[in-house]
Design a protein around this motif. Structure first.
Motif, mmCIF file in Angstrom:
data_model
loop_
_atom_site.group_PDB
_atom_site.id
_atom_site.type_symbol
_atom_site.label_atom_id
_atom_site.label_comp_id
_atom_site.label_asym_id
_atom_site.label_seq_id
_atom_site.Cartn_x
_atom_site.Cartn_y
_atom_site.Cartn_z
ATOM 1 N N ASP A 147 -1.110 18.150 6.347
ATOM 2 C CA ASP A 147 -0.893 17.862 7.767
ATOM 3 C C ASP A 147 -0.827 19.209 8.475
ATOM 4 O OD1 ASP A 147 -0.338 16.773 10.211
ATOM 5 O OD2 ASP A 147 1.454 15.678 9.565
ATOM 6 N N HIS A 148 -1.924 19.564 9.156
ATOM 7 C CA HIS A 148 -2.004 20.889 9.753
ATOM 8 C C HIS A 148 -2.788 20.822 11.063
ATOM 9 C CE1 HIS A 148 -2.648 24.993 10.604
ATOM 10 N NE2 HIS A 148 -3.032 25.439 9.431
ATOM 11 N N ASP A 149 -2.167 21.288 12.124
ATOM 12 C CA ASP A 149 -2.794 21.334 13.448
ATOM 13 C C ASP A 149 -3.493 20.015 13.776
ATOM 14 O OD1 ASP A 149 -1.821 23.901 13.790
ATOM 15 O OD2 ASP A 149 -3.676 24.844 13.100
ATOM 16 N N SER A 150 -4.824 19.996 13.789
ATOM 17 C CA SER A 150 -5.560 18.812 14.231
ATOM 18 C C SER A 150 -6.164 18.017 13.080
ATOM 19 C CB SER A 150 -6.652 19.219 15.215
ATOM 20 O OG SER A 150 -7.578 20.069 14.569
ATOM 21 N N VAL A 151 -5.687 18.215 11.845
ATOM 22 C CA VAL A 151 -6.221 17.456 10.713
ATOM 23 C C VAL A 151 -5.073 16.969 9.823
ATOM 24 C CG1 VAL A 151 -6.600 19.440 9.184
ATOM 25 C CG2 VAL A 151 -7.988 17.405 8.910
ATOM 26 N N ARG A 152 -5.214 15.734 9.347
ATOM 27 C CA ARG A 152 -4.266 15.153 8.392
ATOM 28 C C ARG A 152 -5.080 14.477 7.301
ATOM 29 N NH1 ARG A 152 -2.331 11.494 11.316
ATOM 30 N NH2 ARG A 152 -2.835 9.564 10.265
ATOM 31 N N ILE A 153 -4.717 14.699 6.041
ATOM 32 C CA ILE A 153 -5.414 14.095 4.916
ATOM 33 C C ILE A 153 -4.407 13.256 4.146
ATOM 34 C CG2 ILE A 153 -6.735 14.495 2.805
ATOM 35 C CD1 ILE A 153 -7.586 17.206 4.015
ATOM 36 N N GLU A 154 -4.777 11.995 3.896
ATOM 37 C CA GLU A 154 -3.899 11.073 3.183
ATOM 38 C C GLU A 154 -4.603 10.487 1.975
ATOM 39 O OE1 GLU A 154 -2.737 7.925 5.829
ATOM 40 O OE2 GLU A 154 -1.243 9.160 6.846
ATOM 41 N N ARG A 155 -3.829 10.258 0.920
ATOM 42 C CA ARG A 155 -4.279 9.425 -0.198
ATOM 43 C C ARG A 155 -3.606 8.077 0.004
ATOM 44 N NH1 ARG A 155 -2.160 10.146 -6.288
ATOM 45 N NH2 ARG A 155 -0.329 9.288 -5.264
ATOM 46 N N ILE A 156 -4.406 7.025 -0.057
ATOM 47 C CA ILE A 156 -3.899 5.661 0.109
ATOM 48 C C ILE A 156 -4.235 4.906 -1.161
ATOM 49 C CG2 ILE A 156 -3.959 3.562 1.521
ATOM 50 C CD1 ILE A 156 -5.190 5.444 3.770
ATOM 51 N N VAL A 157 -3.256 4.197 -1.708
ATOM 52 C CA VAL A 157 -3.460 3.421 -2.930
ATOM 53 C C VAL A 157 -3.177 1.958 -2.612
ATOM 54 C CG1 VAL A 157 -2.805 3.104 -5.344
ATOM 55 C CG2 VAL A 157 -2.795 5.402 -4.346
ATOM 56 N N SER A 158 -4.145 1.096 -2.935
ATOM 57 C CA SER A 158 -4.052 -0.342 -2.677
ATOM 58 C C SER A 158 -4.379 -1.103 -3.952
ATOM 59 C CB SER A 158 -5.076 -0.771 -1.619
ATOM 60 O OG SER A 158 -5.082 0.056 -0.501
ATOM 61 N N GLN A 159 -3.876 -2.310 -4.043
ATOM 62 C CA GLN A 159 -4.289 -3.221 -5.112
ATOM 63 C C GLN A 159 -4.052 -4.638 -4.620
ATOM 64 O OE1 GLN A 159 -2.499 -2.714 -9.005
ATOM 65 N NE2 GLN A 159 -4.091 -3.936 -9.960
ATOM 66 N N GLY A 160 -5.111 -5.246 -4.074
ATOM 67 C CA GLY A 160 -4.996 -6.595 -3.535
ATOM 68 C C GLY A 160 -4.323 -6.648 -2.178
ATOM 69 N N GLU A 178 0.841 -1.195 0.000
ATOM 70 C CA GLU A 178 0.000 0.000 0.000
ATOM 71 C C GLU A 178 0.880 1.251 0.000
ATOM 72 O OE1 GLU A 178 -4.297 -0.275 1.883
ATOM 73 O OE2 GLU A 178 -2.753 -0.644 3.374
ATOM 74 N N VAL A 179 0.406 2.293 -0.675
ATOM 75 C CA VAL A 179 1.152 3.547 -0.767
ATOM 76 C C VAL A 179 0.353 4.624 -0.024
ATOM 77 C CG1 VAL A 179 2.086 5.284 -2.335
ATOM 78 C CG2 VAL A 179 2.131 2.860 -2.986
ATOM 79 N N PHE A 180 1.016 5.276 0.927
ATOM 80 C CA PHE A 180 0.405 6.325 1.737
ATOM 81 C C PHE A 180 1.071 7.653 1.396
ATOM 82 C CE2 PHE A 180 -0.078 2.389 3.981
ATOM 83 C CZ PHE A 180 -1.317 2.458 4.593
ATOM 84 N N ASP A 181 0.291 8.627 0.941
ATOM 85 C CA ASP A 181 0.799 9.961 0.634
ATOM 86 C C ASP A 181 0.048 10.981 1.480
ATOM 87 O OD1 ASP A 181 2.643 9.330 -1.537
ATOM 88 O OD2 ASP A 181 0.851 8.890 -2.729
#
Length: 109
Positions: free
Chosen positions: A27-40, A20-23
């Motif tokens: 990332d700011h104060d109390s919030v973090r947003i990630e894109r996660i890519v999976s395949q199987g 899995e790839v996590f990007d």
């Protein structure tokens, strides 16, 4: 004040990732947003996510299943989203092996 550079969630997607790839997109104060890519990909048998933050997750493309410690399993497909409160133990039990699954995860206090 102007904003930062424009990004695209579908740019630079890995093809047939070995894991899995996590990007982190923000990332700011109390919030973090990630894109996660999976395949199987799935979580290790002994591995559970037990996070201090709440998580809101959205499947942008593909499909995946989340297993919760209480035995409930939820399948998410394109456009489906789910809120996971802090410390609710969960893991990825399945992702589509034939195509990329692109997740957007928002973590907050």
């Amino acid at each position: 004040m102007s904003g930062g550079p424009i990004g695209n969630l579908f740019a630079s997607l890995p093809q047939h990732p070995a894991s899995e790839v996590f990007d982190t997109l923000l990332d700011h104060d109390s919030v973090r947003i990630e894109r996660i890519v999976s395949q199987g990909h799935t979580a290790p048998a002994e591995g559970w996510f037990d996070q201090d933050e709440h998580e809101w997750v959205l499947v942008l493309e593909g499909a995946g299943r989340l297993l919760f410690e209480d035995g409930r399993e939820v399948e998410l497909r394109r456009g489906d989203h789910l809120h996971i409160p802090a410390h609710v133990r969960h893991k990825v039990s399945w992702t589509d092996p034939q195509r990329l699954t692109v997740w957007l995860a928002v973590f907050y206090a």
